[in-house]
Scaffold this motif. Structure first.
Motif, PDB file in Angstrom:
ATOM      1  N   HIS A   1     -10.258  -8.000   8.487  1.00  0.00           N
ATOM      2  CA  HIS A   1     -10.530  -7.099   7.359  1.00  0.00           C
ATOM      3  C   HIS A   1     -12.028  -6.894   7.146  1.00  0.00           C
ATOM      4  CE1 HIS A   1      -6.373  -6.782   5.984  1.00  0.00           C
ATOM      5  NE2 HIS A   1      -6.242  -8.050   6.350  1.00  0.00           N
TER       6      HIS A   1
ATOM      7  N   ASP B   1       2.995  -4.873   4.476  1.00  0.00           N
ATOM      8  CA  ASP B   1       2.390  -4.309   3.260  1.00  0.00           C
ATOM      9  C   ASP B   1       2.085  -2.815   3.385  1.00  0.00           C
ATOM     10  OD1 ASP B   1       0.417  -5.350   5.111  1.00  0.00           O
ATOM     11  OD2 ASP B   1      -1.135  -5.042   3.603  1.00  0.00           O
ATOM     12  N   HIS B   2       2.414  -2.226   4.546  1.00  0.00           N
ATOM     13  CA  HIS B   2       2.213  -0.785   4.748  1.00  0.00           C
ATOM     14  C   HIS B   2       3.509  -0.051   5.081  1.00  0.00           C
ATOM     15  CE1 HIS B   2      -2.221  -1.151   4.726  1.00  0.00           C
ATOM     16  NE2 HIS B   2      -1.904  -2.399   5.054  1.00  0.00           N
TER      17      HIS B   2
ATOM     18  N   HIS C   1      -7.622  -1.975  -0.677  1.00  0.00           N
ATOM     19  CA  HIS C   1      -7.157  -3.204  -0.029  1.00  0.00           C
ATOM     20  C   HIS C   1      -8.020  -4.408  -0.399  1.00  0.00           C
ATOM     21  CE1 HIS C   1      -4.891  -5.449   3.005  1.00  0.00           C
ATOM     22  NE2 HIS C   1      -4.156  -4.374   3.237  1.00  0.00           N
TER      23      HIS C   1
ATOM     24  N   ASN D   1       0.823  -1.188   0.000  1.00  0.00           N
ATOM     25  CA  ASN D   1       0.000   0.000   0.000  1.00  0.00           C
ATOM     26  C   ASN D   1       0.865   1.248   0.000  1.00  0.00           C
ATOM     27  OD1 ASN D   1      -2.960  -1.020   0.812  1.00  0.00           O
ATOM     28  ND2 ASN D   1      -1.400  -2.254   1.823  1.00  0.00           N
TER      29      ASN D   1
ATOM     30  N   ASP E   1      -7.585  -1.650   6.245  1.00  0.00           N
ATOM     31  CA  ASP E   1      -7.457  -2.752   7.199  1.00  0.00           C
ATOM     32  C   ASP E   1      -8.388  -2.547   8.399  1.00  0.00           C
ATOM     33  OD1 ASP E   1      -5.040  -2.427   5.534  1.00  0.00           O
ATOM     34  OD2 ASP E   1      -4.383  -4.254   6.510  1.00  0.00           O
TER      35      ASP E   1
ATOM     36  N   HIS F   1      -0.305   1.399  10.005  1.00  0.00           N
ATOM     37  CA  HIS F   1       0.053   0.353  10.969  1.00  0.00           C
ATOM     38  C   HIS F   1       1.301  -0.390  10.514  1.00  0.00           C
ATOM     39  CE1 HIS F   1      -2.471  -1.810   8.082  1.00  0.00           C
ATOM     40  NE2 HIS F   1      -2.074  -2.981   8.575  1.00  0.00           N
TER      41      HIS F   1
HETATM   42 ZN   LIG Z   1      -2.768  -4.372   4.839  1.00  0.00          ZN
END
Ligand SMILES: [Zn+2]
Ligand SMILES: [Zn+2]
Length: 269
Positions: A197, A63-64, A222, A16, A149, A59
């Protein structure tokens, strides 16, 4: 201050990274894709290094945050998030560069802070990371909110949709696809739990419950590769809102962010 544009550089469990800014100032939200891709897309979209004022982090999942240290070092960018998330990035993020201490900026939920001309408020969203923040960013008299998320749409989540003109919201999975898909049961439980999620149905219901006429533009983010499809997510939201007399494309614009390639730019009027 000139018109703002929003670009998604990638959205989903593969990474992301989102850009928001105008001709003078911009910021990144999350840095979960490779630094080379970020630099390439900046060039393609005419985003200047010198204009970037900061990086805010939702967070501490890879992936962030994967490229947060690199991005911060390359552009000498301050990185804003809560103390717990900063600690999470330090401890759980194994590969790559750490964020220099001088660029670690601490923020608190519900306490507005400023990056350049951006006035920003973080707010908590349940998810299975150390902590997870949504961000409400004031652009002149308009508010742009991002919530990715989302384990569960809490009262706080509802409240921020009600004050937003622009909204990025998770629409991760189709409930039937997840149920019938090939993920192991424990992973299915993790995704659908209150700290996992948001499903297409939950996103649709949350939007319908809080829709208001200033909400001009909604981006679904997402999406799961395995348990969703862009058209399915869009149709689920469109269909549900239509049953309340809210028409996508007329009452508001609805977009689905691509997982692996950029989406946009979107000009925020
Ligand atoms: Zn994520
Ligand atoms: Zn996550």
């Amino acid at each position: 201050m000139g018109e703002y544009k929003f670009v998604s550089f990638g959205s989903g469990s593969s990474g992301n990274c989102y850009y928001l800014g105008n001709e003078e100032q911009g910021l990144f939200i999350d840095a979960g894709i490779g630094i080379r891709r970020i630099k390439r897309y900046m060039k393609e979209y005419g985003i200047k290094y010198n204009n970037i004022k900061g990086l805010i982090i939702t967070h501490d999942h890879a992936d962030h945050v994967k490229a947060s240290g690199y991005l911060s070092q390359e552009m000498n960018l301050p990185v804003y998030t809560t103390q717990l998330i900063h600690e999470g990035i330090k401890h759980t993020f194994h590969s790559g560069k750490k964020i220099e201490a001088c660029n670690c900026k601490l923020i608190n939920p519900e306490e507005p802070f400023e990056i350049g001309d951006f006035k920003i408020t973080a707010f908590p969203i349940p998810h299975d990371s150390t902590e997870n923040m949504g961000y409400c960013i004031e652009l002149g008299d308009k508010k742009f909110t991002i919530m990715t998320d989302v384990g569960f749409p809490t009262e706080t989540v509802h409240k921020y949709i009600q004050i937003s003109d622009y909204l990025v919201i998770e629409s991760n999975y189709d409930e039937e696809m997840l149920k019938n898909g090939k993920y192991p049961i424990t992973l299915k439980q993790r995704i659908s739990s209150g700290t996992g999620h948001l499903s297409n149905r939950q996103a649709a219901e949350t939007l319908a419950a809080n829709f208001h006429e200033c909400l001009k533009h909604v981006w679904l983010c997402h999406l799961s590769e395995e348990n969703n499809h862009p058209e399915l997510a869009r149709k689920t939201i469109e269909y549900h809102l239509r049953s309340f007399g809210i028409i996508a494309g007329k009452d508001f614009q609805l977009e689905v962010l691509r997982r692996l390639i950029p989406t946009g730019p979107f000009i925020l009027q």
